[in-house]
Design a protein around this motif. Structure first.
Motif, PDB file in Angstrom:
ATOM      1  N   LYS A  75       0.810  -1.228   0.000  1.00 24.24           N
ATOM      2  CA  LYS A  75       0.000   0.000   0.000  1.00 24.24           C
ATOM      3  C   LYS A  75       0.836   1.269   0.000  1.00 24.24           C
ATOM      4  CE  LYS A  75      -2.208  -0.798   3.832  1.00 24.24           C
ATOM      5  NZ  LYS A  75      -1.614  -2.082   4.248  1.00 24.24           N
TER       6      LYS A  75
ATOM      7  N   THR B  54      -1.589   6.419   7.327  1.00 22.56           N
ATOM      8  CA  THR B  54      -2.258   6.429   8.638  1.00 22.56           C
ATOM      9  C   THR B  54      -1.682   5.358   9.572  1.00 22.56           C
ATOM     10  OG1 THR B  54      -4.034   4.904   7.973  1.00 22.56           O
ATOM     11  CG2 THR B  54      -4.422   7.259   7.643  1.00 22.56           C
ATOM     12  N   GLY B  55      -1.079   4.308   8.984  1.00 24.58           N
ATOM     13  CA  GLY B  55      -0.450   3.281   9.823  1.00 24.58           C
ATOM     14  C   GLY B  55       0.629   3.904  10.711  1.00 24.58           C
ATOM     15  N   ALA B  56       1.325   4.934  10.166  1.00 20.83           N
ATOM     16  CA  ALA B  56       2.387   5.587  10.934  1.00 20.83           C
ATOM     17  C   ALA B  56       1.825   6.210  12.215  1.00 20.83           C
ATOM     18  CB  ALA B  56       3.059   6.653  10.071  1.00 20.83           C
TER      19      ALA B  56
ATOM     20  N   TYR C 132      -0.782   5.076  14.030  1.00 18.93           N
ATOM     21  CA  TYR C 132      -0.987   4.000  15.015  1.00 18.93           C
ATOM     22  C   TYR C 132       0.359   3.517  15.549  1.00 18.93           C
ATOM     23  CZ  TYR C 132      -5.826   4.139  13.661  1.00 18.93           C
ATOM     24  OH  TYR C 132      -7.107   4.578  13.451  1.00 18.93           O
TER      25      TYR C 132
ATOM     26  N   ARG D 281       9.222   1.936  12.523  1.00 19.47           N
ATOM     27  CA  ARG D 281       9.241   0.814  11.561  1.00 19.47           C
ATOM     28  C   ARG D 281       9.762  -0.483  12.177  1.00 19.47           C
ATOM     29  NH1 ARG D 281       5.526   2.284   8.370  1.00 19.47           N
ATOM     30  NH2 ARG D 281       5.636   4.543   8.297  1.00 19.47           N
TER      31      ARG D 281
ATOM     32  N   ALA E 126       1.440  -1.352  17.352  1.00 18.99           N
ATOM     33  CA  ALA E 126       0.495  -0.519  16.584  1.00 18.99           C
ATOM     34  C   ALA E 126      -0.805  -1.277  16.367  1.00 18.99           C
ATOM     35  CB  ALA E 126       1.114  -0.146  15.245  1.00 18.99           C
TER      36      ALA E 126
ATOM     37  N   ALA F 246      -4.430  -0.238  17.988  1.00 15.63           N
ATOM     38  CA  ALA F 246      -5.455   0.081  16.983  1.00 15.63           C
ATOM     39  C   ALA F 246      -6.798  -0.582  17.269  1.00 15.63           C
ATOM     40  CB  ALA F 246      -4.962  -0.319  15.598  1.00 15.63           C
TER      41      ALA F 246
ATOM     42  N   ARG G 265      -8.480   5.082  18.042  1.00 11.23           N
ATOM     43  CA  ARG G 265      -8.950   5.267  16.668  1.00 11.23           C
ATOM     44  C   ARG G 265      -9.650   6.618  16.521  1.00 11.23           C
ATOM     45  NH1 ARG G 265      -7.752   0.917  14.046  1.00 11.23           N
ATOM     46  NH2 ARG G 265      -8.548   1.900  12.180  1.00 11.23           N
TER      47      ARG G 265
ATOM     48  N   GLY H 258      -4.429   2.684   4.709  1.00 14.38           N
ATOM     49  CA  GLY H 258      -4.657   2.175   6.055  1.00 14.38           C
ATOM     50  C   GLY H 258      -5.463   0.898   6.021  1.00 14.38           C
ATOM     51  N   ARG H 259      -6.394   0.779   6.962  1.00 18.99           N
ATOM     52  CA  ARG H 259      -7.221  -0.424   7.064  1.00 18.99           C
ATOM     53  C   ARG H 259      -8.713  -0.112   6.950  1.00 18.99           C
ATOM     54  NH1 ARG H 259      -2.574  -1.254   7.491  1.00 18.99           N
ATOM     55  NH2 ARG H 259      -1.449  -3.030   8.355  1.00 18.99           N
ATOM     56  N   ASP H 260      -9.074   1.122   7.367  1.00 18.64           N
ATOM     57  CA  ASP H 260     -10.498   1.482   7.471  1.00 18.64           C
ATOM     58  C   ASP H 260     -10.785   2.786   6.739  1.00 18.64           C
ATOM     59  OD1 ASP H 260      -8.939   3.109   9.060  1.00 18.64           O
ATOM     60  OD2 ASP H 260     -10.452   3.331  10.624  1.00 18.64           O
TER      61      ASP H 260
ATOM     62  N   ARG I 287       7.858  -7.808   2.848  1.00 19.88           N
ATOM     63  CA  ARG I 287       8.138  -7.100   4.106  1.00 19.88           C
ATOM     64  C   ARG I 287       9.532  -7.456   4.627  1.00 19.88           C
ATOM     65  NH1 ARG I 287       4.891  -4.013   7.490  1.00 19.88           N
ATOM     66  NH2 ARG I 287       4.391  -3.039   5.525  1.00 19.88           N
TER      67      ARG I 287
ATOM     68  N   ARG J 281      -1.068  -9.858  12.953  1.00 17.46           N
ATOM     69  CA  ARG J 281      -1.676  -8.549  12.668  1.00 17.46           C
ATOM     70  C   ARG J 281      -2.910  -8.687  11.779  1.00 17.46           C
ATOM     71  NH1 ARG J 281       1.248  -3.789  10.708  1.00 17.46           N
ATOM     72  NH2 ARG J 281       2.868  -4.955   9.631  1.00 17.46           N
TER      73      ARG J 281
ATOM     74  N   ASP K  91      -6.232  -7.129  13.062  1.00 21.33           N
ATOM     75  CA  ASP K  91      -6.772  -5.987  12.325  1.00 21.33           C
ATOM     76  C   ASP K  91      -8.143  -6.311  11.716  1.00 21.33           C
ATOM     77  OD1 ASP K  91      -4.334  -4.861  12.933  1.00 21.33           O
ATOM     78  OD2 ASP K  91      -3.492  -5.022  10.922  1.00 21.33           O
TER      79      ASP K  91
ATOM     80  N   ARG L  17     -11.016  -7.131  14.919  1.00 16.77           N
ATOM     81  CA  ARG L  17     -11.441  -6.179  15.946  1.00 16.77           C
ATOM     82  C   ARG L  17     -12.863  -5.707  15.668  1.00 16.77           C
ATOM     83  NH1 ARG L  17      -7.321  -2.221  13.446  1.00 16.77           N
ATOM     84  NH2 ARG L  17      -8.625  -1.260  11.887  1.00 16.77           N
TER      85      ARG L  17
HETATM   86  O1   DC Z   1       0.001   0.126   7.678  1.00 11.17           O
HETATM   87  P1   DC Z   1       0.885  -0.314   8.857  1.00 11.17           P
HETATM   88  O2   DC Z   1       1.327  -1.722   8.727  1.00 11.17           O
HETATM   89  O3   DC Z   1       2.032   0.630   9.094  1.00 11.17           O
HETATM   90  O4   DC Z   1      -0.084  -0.199  10.147  1.00 11.17           O
HETATM   91  C1   DC Z   1       0.335  -0.563  11.449  1.00 11.17           C
HETATM   92  C2   DC Z   1      -0.859  -1.065  12.228  1.00 11.17           C
HETATM   93  O5   DC Z   1      -1.769   0.011  12.471  1.00 11.17           O
HETATM   94  C3   DC Z   1      -1.703  -2.143  11.547  1.00 11.17           C
HETATM   95  O6   DC Z   1      -1.335  -3.451  11.943  1.00 11.17           O
HETATM   96  C4   DC Z   1      -3.116  -1.842  11.959  1.00 11.17           C
HETATM   97  C5   DC Z   1      -3.110  -0.403  12.373  1.00 11.17           C
HETATM   98  N1   DC Z   1      -3.850   0.459  11.430  1.00 11.17           N
HETATM   99  C6   DC Z   1      -5.209   0.554  11.588  1.00 11.17           C
HETATM  100  O7   DC Z   1      -5.786  -0.135  12.419  1.00 11.17           O
HETATM  101  N2   DC Z   1      -5.921   1.422  10.813  1.00 11.17           N
HETATM  102  C7   DC Z   1      -5.313   2.167   9.883  1.00 11.17           C
HETATM  103  N3   DC Z   1      -6.039   3.022   9.159  1.00 11.17           N
HETATM  104  C8   DC Z   1      -3.923   2.049   9.683  1.00 11.17           C
HETATM  105  C9   DC Z   1      -3.205   1.166  10.470  1.00 11.17           C
END
Ligand code: DC
Length: 224
Positions: A15, A33-35, A37, A89, A97, A101, A107, A127-129, A155, A178, A182, A185
């Motif tokens: 991503k 956005t992961g950064a 969290y 990282r 993270a 999250a 959140r 991100g995820r959401d 990775r 994860r 993720d 939840r």
């Molecule tokens: O994208 P990443 O791997 O850097 O994100 C790290 C963690 O943050 C991921 O395991 C879940 C959480 N995350 C989330 O819940 N919602 C997001 N929008 C972005 C990341």
């Protein structure tokens, strides 16, 4: 009106690399956005708080100020004024993270910041959401996936390039943990938005994936 593109998907799907490249082609700002969290996870770890202890994490949440800076080299992230872009990282921070999250209060704090940023500028946010919760009106929503072994392999290479000492098995295990955390939840889990476009990058090269998503983005933006 600012234009928004959402890219969601599991860890290691590519991503951030793809979103960064597409943002450069379109002249959009890329927001990782992961950064955010990860910065909260780092804040907890530094204070000796178990990242799965929701009460503990909530007790320090007001003391954590997270800010972003956009530079030529990409997004930098600051925790209470300190640049933590590299430190977040580390593999142990990935797990922290994912754990923080799960906590709705975490959140809500970060989503507020994310929505503010998306209102101000044309952004590609990953991100995820993002498509399901943060930016439900985004002009384009991509759900980017790849086979778990391919994701772990990518990775691993990224981490080894950064000089992190790790193995395939370690990375693969963290990733499966994860993925489960993720997606499982309750609040804003990882899942494709109903109106998202699915892209499986398992057998696509990076540049093919970037081109494909850039084309989808141009088509979607032409309509606006
Ligand atoms: O994208 P990443 O791997 O850097 O994100 C790290 C963690 O943050 C991921 O395991 C879940 C959480 N995350 C989330 O819940 N919602 C997001 N929008 C972005 C990341």
């Amino acid at each position: 009106m600012s234009l928004n593109i959402a890219i969601d998907g599991p860890a290691g799907a590519g991503k951030s690399t793809i979103a960064k490249a597409v943002a450069a082609k379109l002249g959009f700002i890329y927001i990782d956005t992961g950064a955010m969290y990860r910065a909260v996870g780092l804040g907890a770890v530094r204070r000796g708080i178990d990242s799965s202890d929701a009460e503990g994490v909530i007790s320090i949440l007001d003391d954590l100020t997270i800010t972003l800076k956009h530079t030529e080299a990409g997004q930098l992230i600051f925790l209470n004024g300190e640049d933590v872009s590299a430190e977040i990282r580390m593999p142990e921070i990935s797990v922290a993270a994912s754990n923080v999250a799960v906590i709705p209060a975490v959140r809500l704090k970060l989503v507020e910041l994310q929505r503010e940023l998306a209102q101000k500028d044309h952004v590609i946010m990953d991100g995820r959401d993002i498509g399901t919760y943060v930016l439900p009106n985004a002009q384009l929503k991509i759900f980017l996936t790849a086979d778990p072994k391919a994701r772990a392999e990518r990775r691993l290479l990224e981490l080894l390039e950064k000089g992190v000492n790790t193995t395939f098995d370690e990375v693969y295990e963290d990733m499966l943990y994860r993925d489960k955390n993720d997606s499982g939840r309750e609040f804003a889990p990882l899942k494709p938005a109903e109106d998202s476009v699915m892209v499986d990058s398992t057998s696509m090269t990076l540049s093919e994936t970037i081109d494909h998503i850039t084309t989808l983005a141009r088509q979607a933006l032409e309509k606006n």
